[in-house]
Design an enzyme around this catalytic site. Structure first.
Site, short mmCIF file in Angstrom:
data_model
loop_
_atom_site.label_atom_id
_atom_site.label_comp_id
_atom_site.label_asym_id
_atom_site.label_seq_id
_atom_site.Cartn_x
_atom_site.Cartn_y
_atom_site.Cartn_z
N CYS A 1 -0.34 2.14 -4.79
CA CYS A 1 -1.27 3.58 -5.08
C CYS A 1 -0.28 4.80 -5.02
CB CYS A 1 -2.60 3.74 -3.93
SG CYS A 1 -3.63 2.34 -4.30
N HIS B 1 0.66 -1.39 -0.13
CA HIS B 1 0.16 0.01 -0.09
C HIS B 1 0.82 1.26 -0.03
CE1 HIS B 1 -3.80 -2.19 0.65
NE2 HIS B 1 -3.23 -2.59 1.88
#
Length: 242
Positions: free
Chosen positions: A132, A89
């Site tokens: 991301c 992430h």
């Protein structure tokens, strides 16, 4: 008026060792194992000596990078190229470790620069980042300054600190990167398929990855989304993996 001359093609020497490191946070990232399997197959096919580490903390991202640099600098034979795959992430410029703490991507990149990793000076260093880079979601679209002086001389050959890098991000700045729970990420799966099955320089292959991903429709939260990778290169020569 004289005819334009074709560019002289110079390629990196890939006759030496090829080393790869993959650092992947799998917890709360369903589909990661499919990506790891695909990457292992790709690195085997491309004759890389590959190491994979699952679920590093933020500090372990940094520690594993520094260990990788030490391995490269102490390798018995000349090293031709290094690949680093980072999957976690994240947000713009940062990755989140398994412990929820964050690490700066720039801190990881600089471990292998021409100053810090002697064995990779003037040699290609490829970073692939599946994470991301923000929260935006792409729905798709229907189709002067100060004078700069260049100084040259006949002194000792030097090279910029940050040359011979290739940074490949799974999405453009500010946007989400998508991952399927069963099949892994569209980015990693497409990249692996192209790198295994197609011939060309790495930038040509990445252009094909971008083309294929631009054609994909990803279903997320009940709506079709678009996503495409971003490529940042300071390579000075053609890089061929096959």
């Amino acid at each position: 008026m004289s005819e334009p001359k074709p560019l002289e093609e110079e390629a990196y020497d890939m006759s030496g060792a090829r080393l790869a490191l993959t650092l992947c946070v799998t917890k709360a990232r369903k589909g990661s194992e499919a990506d790891l399997d695909a990457l292992k197959s790709m690195f085997d096919h491309l004759r890389f000596n590959s190491t994979m580490k699952r679920d590093p903390t933020a500090q372990q991202f940094q520690d594993e990078m520094e260990k990788f640099q030490q391995v490269i600098d102490s390798w018995e034979e000349p090293v031709s190229c290094a690949f680093v795959v980072l999957m976690a992430h994240g947000d713009e410029g940062i990755l989140m470790g398994e412990d929820g703490e964050t690490v700066q991507l720039d801190d990881l990149f600089q471990v292998l620069n021409n100053k810090n990793c002697k064995a990779l000076r003037a040699k290609p260093k490829v970073f692939i980042v599946q994470a991301c880079r923000g929260v935006h979601k792409d729905l798709g679209e229907t189709v002067g300054g100060d004078e700069v002086t260049l100084i040259t001389n006949d002194g000792p050959y030097t090279i910029p600190t940050y040359t011979d890098f290739l940074h490949v991000y799974s999405t453009v700045e500010g946007f989400i990167s998508y991952r399927q729970e069963e099949d892994g990420s569209c980015f990693i799966q497409t990249l692996v398929k192209v790198f295994r099955d197609r011939l060309g320089s790495i930038l040509e292959l990445l252009t094909e990855v971008t083309r294929l991903m631009a054609e994909e429709e990803l279903l997320h939260e009940g709506r079709l989304r678009k996503v495409n990778p971003e490529i940042q290169s300071t390579l000075r020569k053609k890089l061929y993996l096959q």
